[in-house]
Motif scaffolding. Structure first.
Motif, mmCIF file in Angstrom:
data_model
loop_
_atom_site.group_PDB
_atom_site.id
_atom_site.type_symbol
_atom_site.label_atom_id
_atom_site.label_comp_id
_atom_site.label_asym_id
_atom_site.label_seq_id
_atom_site.Cartn_x
_atom_site.Cartn_y
_atom_site.Cartn_z
ATOM 1 N N PRO A 187 0.775 1.606 -12.857
ATOM 2 C CA PRO A 187 2.324 1.472 -12.655
ATOM 3 C C PRO A 187 2.642 0.470 -11.405
ATOM 4 N N LYS A 188 3.698 -0.291 -11.639
ATOM 5 C CA LYS A 188 4.189 -0.989 -10.616
ATOM 6 C C LYS A 188 4.666 -0.694 -9.160
ATOM 7 N N PRO A 189 4.740 -1.061 -8.046
ATOM 8 C CA PRO A 189 4.849 -0.398 -6.840
ATOM 9 C C PRO A 189 6.474 0.109 -6.913
ATOM 10 N N GLU A 190 6.468 1.231 -6.298
ATOM 11 C CA GLU A 190 8.043 1.932 -6.304
ATOM 12 C C GLU A 190 8.644 1.765 -7.707
ATOM 13 N N SER A 191 7.973 2.367 -8.690
ATOM 14 C CA SER A 191 8.378 2.586 -10.171
ATOM 15 C C SER A 191 8.580 3.891 -10.412
ATOM 16 N N LEU A 192 7.800 4.752 -9.686
ATOM 17 C CA LEU A 192 7.430 6.016 -10.248
ATOM 18 C C LEU A 192 8.677 7.241 -9.741
ATOM 19 N N ASP A 193 9.018 7.993 -10.771
ATOM 20 C CA ASP A 193 9.891 9.206 -10.299
ATOM 21 C C ASP A 193 9.050 10.402 -9.608
ATOM 22 N N HIS A 205 -13.455 12.718 -0.292
ATOM 23 C CA HIS A 205 -13.836 12.970 1.005
ATOM 24 C C HIS A 205 -12.636 12.857 1.920
ATOM 25 N N PRO A 206 -12.617 13.772 2.897
ATOM 26 C CA PRO A 206 -11.309 13.976 4.090
ATOM 27 C C PRO A 206 -10.986 12.464 4.609
ATOM 28 N N ASP A 207 -12.344 11.641 4.947
ATOM 29 C CA ASP A 207 -11.981 10.246 5.373
ATOM 30 C C ASP A 207 -11.272 9.404 4.448
ATOM 31 N N ASN A 208 -11.117 9.644 3.281
ATOM 32 C CA ASN A 208 -10.486 8.946 2.541
ATOM 33 C C ASN A 208 -8.999 9.082 1.980
ATOM 34 N N ILE A 209 -8.615 10.387 2.230
ATOM 35 C CA ILE A 209 -7.471 10.988 1.827
ATOM 36 C C ILE A 209 -6.256 10.238 2.132
ATOM 37 N N ARG A 210 -6.295 9.651 3.303
ATOM 38 C CA ARG A 210 -5.165 8.755 3.900
ATOM 39 C C ARG A 210 -5.067 7.517 2.931
ATOM 40 N N LYS A 211 -5.976 6.746 2.748
ATOM 41 C CA LYS A 211 -5.996 5.686 1.955
ATOM 42 C C LYS A 211 -5.496 6.058 0.319
ATOM 43 N N ALA A 212 -6.044 7.090 -0.005
ATOM 44 C CA ALA A 212 -5.323 7.534 -1.273
ATOM 45 C C ALA A 212 -3.901 7.901 -1.386
ATOM 46 N N LEU A 213 -3.456 8.638 -0.382
ATOM 47 C CA LEU A 213 -2.020 8.891 -0.135
ATOM 48 C C LEU A 213 -1.017 7.668 0.080
ATOM 49 N N SER A 214 -1.584 6.720 0.907
ATOM 50 C CA SER A 214 -1.176 5.582 1.032
ATOM 51 C C SER A 214 -0.887 4.690 -0.195
ATOM 52 N N ASN A 215 -1.988 4.511 -1.188
ATOM 53 C CA ASN A 215 -1.802 3.887 -2.465
ATOM 54 C C ASN A 215 -0.957 4.578 -3.190
ATOM 55 N N LEU A 216 -0.980 6.005 -3.489
ATOM 56 C CA LEU A 216 0.023 6.664 -4.378
ATOM 57 C C LEU A 216 1.331 6.681 -3.931
ATOM 58 N N ILE A 217 1.760 6.817 -2.753
ATOM 59 C CA ILE A 217 3.087 6.812 -2.206
ATOM 60 C C ILE A 217 3.836 5.452 -2.448
ATOM 61 N N GLY A 218 3.012 4.351 -1.998
ATOM 62 C CA GLY A 218 3.377 2.961 -2.507
ATOM 63 C C GLY A 218 3.947 2.834 -3.826
ATOM 64 N N LEU A 219 3.649 3.722 -4.829
ATOM 65 C CA LEU A 219 3.974 3.691 -6.222
ATOM 66 C C LEU A 219 5.208 4.462 -6.584
ATOM 67 N N LEU A 220 5.814 5.139 -5.589
ATOM 68 C CA LEU A 220 6.841 6.099 -5.887
ATOM 69 C C LEU A 220 8.157 5.208 -5.625
ATOM 70 N N LYS A 221 9.141 5.591 -6.342
ATOM 71 C CA LYS A 221 10.438 4.896 -5.905
ATOM 72 C C LYS A 221 11.094 5.691 -4.587
ATOM 73 N N PRO A 222 11.786 5.204 -3.784
ATOM 74 C CA PRO A 222 12.595 5.712 -2.743
ATOM 75 C C PRO A 222 13.388 6.764 -3.541
ATOM 76 N N GLY A 223 13.180 8.206 -2.935
ATOM 77 C CA GLY A 223 13.626 9.329 -3.566
ATOM 78 C C GLY A 223 13.046 10.010 -4.450
#
Length: 311
Positions: A187-193, A205-223
């Motif tokens: 999906p495109k950045p900031e496109s997901l509900d 791996h715990p060392d990689n969780i922050r990168k995963a969260l950053s990638n996912l949150i970037g796809l969420l719409k504001p709100g």
């Protein structure tokens, strides 16, 4: 499971325990009745149980996975899951028909007022579709819903897309290791509900969780909303591990080589706060599962949360 507890609605005040418990409404008030049902909700542990759990985990530290094996498992976690799905196809996991009980937001027709409004959802760690297809079914394949599904195991995506009910006009299944940059078919950045993460972060791996969260949150719409459910510290799964399963800290490998990490609620909450995600509700689901035939009690602990991306 028979006698599955009925789920309710979630209270939106993050500072209070939900008044309408999102995890169930069957509470054990009389120990003599414990074997009358298959499950009980919000079962508090005694001090003795907590100390025993800590003792078991401390003992596991004396029987850790040898370093060579650990390095191999950590170097290619996706390969272990890919081999798992190559072997099991769609025969292992059950469909998650409980989704709307714990995440009523995913009922698109109920949650959105405008009949023309499009709702885009990403299911992370989709496997072979045990969330994908139930989610489409409960929404009656609504034309308002478009469902993205990703997994880092190519064999899982292959099996999912081979199902007769896979409809590319309403679904987009693709391979993605969420600790890496998103592929072109994501999906495109900031496109997901909504983003749904069920037992996903624990496989990283715990060392990689922050990168995963950053990638996912970037796809969420504001709100937009992140919905998650994962393993809590001292869950029965963790306490049952024997020799050669503990890698380090609270990270383990299963017999098939796949990884699993066990979270504290504060740990997950602090991680999401780093990305300015607003806590809507978070709860430790302490559930007592009962095998009435064998008179066995099994204590499970999961963490469930709902987080909003600021406008």
């Amino acid at each position: 499971m028979k006698d599955e507890p009925i789920m309710g609605c979630a209270e939106e005040n993050p500072e209070e325990k939900p008044k309408c418990n999102p995890f169930g409404t069957r509470f054990l008030t009389d120990d003599a009745k414990v074997f009358e049902h298959n499950a009980w909700d919000d079962v508090e542990w005694s001090e003795e149980q907590q100390e025993e759990a800590k003792r078991i985990v401390e003992n596991q530290k004396t029987m850790k996975v040898d370093e060579e094996k650990a390095i191999k498992l950590l170097s290619s976690p996706a390969d272990q899951w890919d081999a798992f799905y190559a072997h099991n196809e769609n025969r292992f996991f059950k469909d998650r028909n409980w989704l709307l009980k714990e995440f009523p937001e995913l009922d698109v027709n109920e949650q959105c007022n405008s009949k023309k409004e499009k709702v885009e959802i990403l299911e992370v760690g989709c496997g072979v579709g045990n969330t994908t297809f139930p989610l489409m079914q409960v929404n009656n394949s609504s034309p308002r819903l478009f469902l993205h599904s990703c997994d880092y195991a190519p064999n899982a995506i292959r099996v999912l897309k081979s199902q007769e009910t896979y409809d590319p006009s309403k679904m987009n299944a693709f391979v993605w290791d969420i600790t890496q940059e998103a592929p072109e078919d994501a999906p495109k950045p900031e496109s997901l509900d909504y983003i749904v993460c069920i037992y996903v972060l624990s496989a990283i791996h715990p060392d990689n969780i922050r990168k995963a969260l950053s990638n996912l949150i970037g796809l969420l719409k504001p709100g937009g909303t992140l919905l998650l459910k994962d393993y809590g510290r001292y869950d029965l799964t963790q306490l049952r591990f024997k020799k050669d399963r503990l890698i380090d800290g609270n990270l383990y490998c299963r017999g098939d080589g796949t990884l699993v990490y066990f979270f504290e609620m504060d740990e997950l909450e602090h991680l999401l706060a780093e990305y300015r995600m607003e806590k809507k509700v978070m709860h430790v689901d302490r559930r007592l599962i009962v095998n009435r035939a064998k008179q066995v009690k099994m204590y499970r602990q999961w963490i469930q949360g709902k987080f909003l991306k600021p406008l």
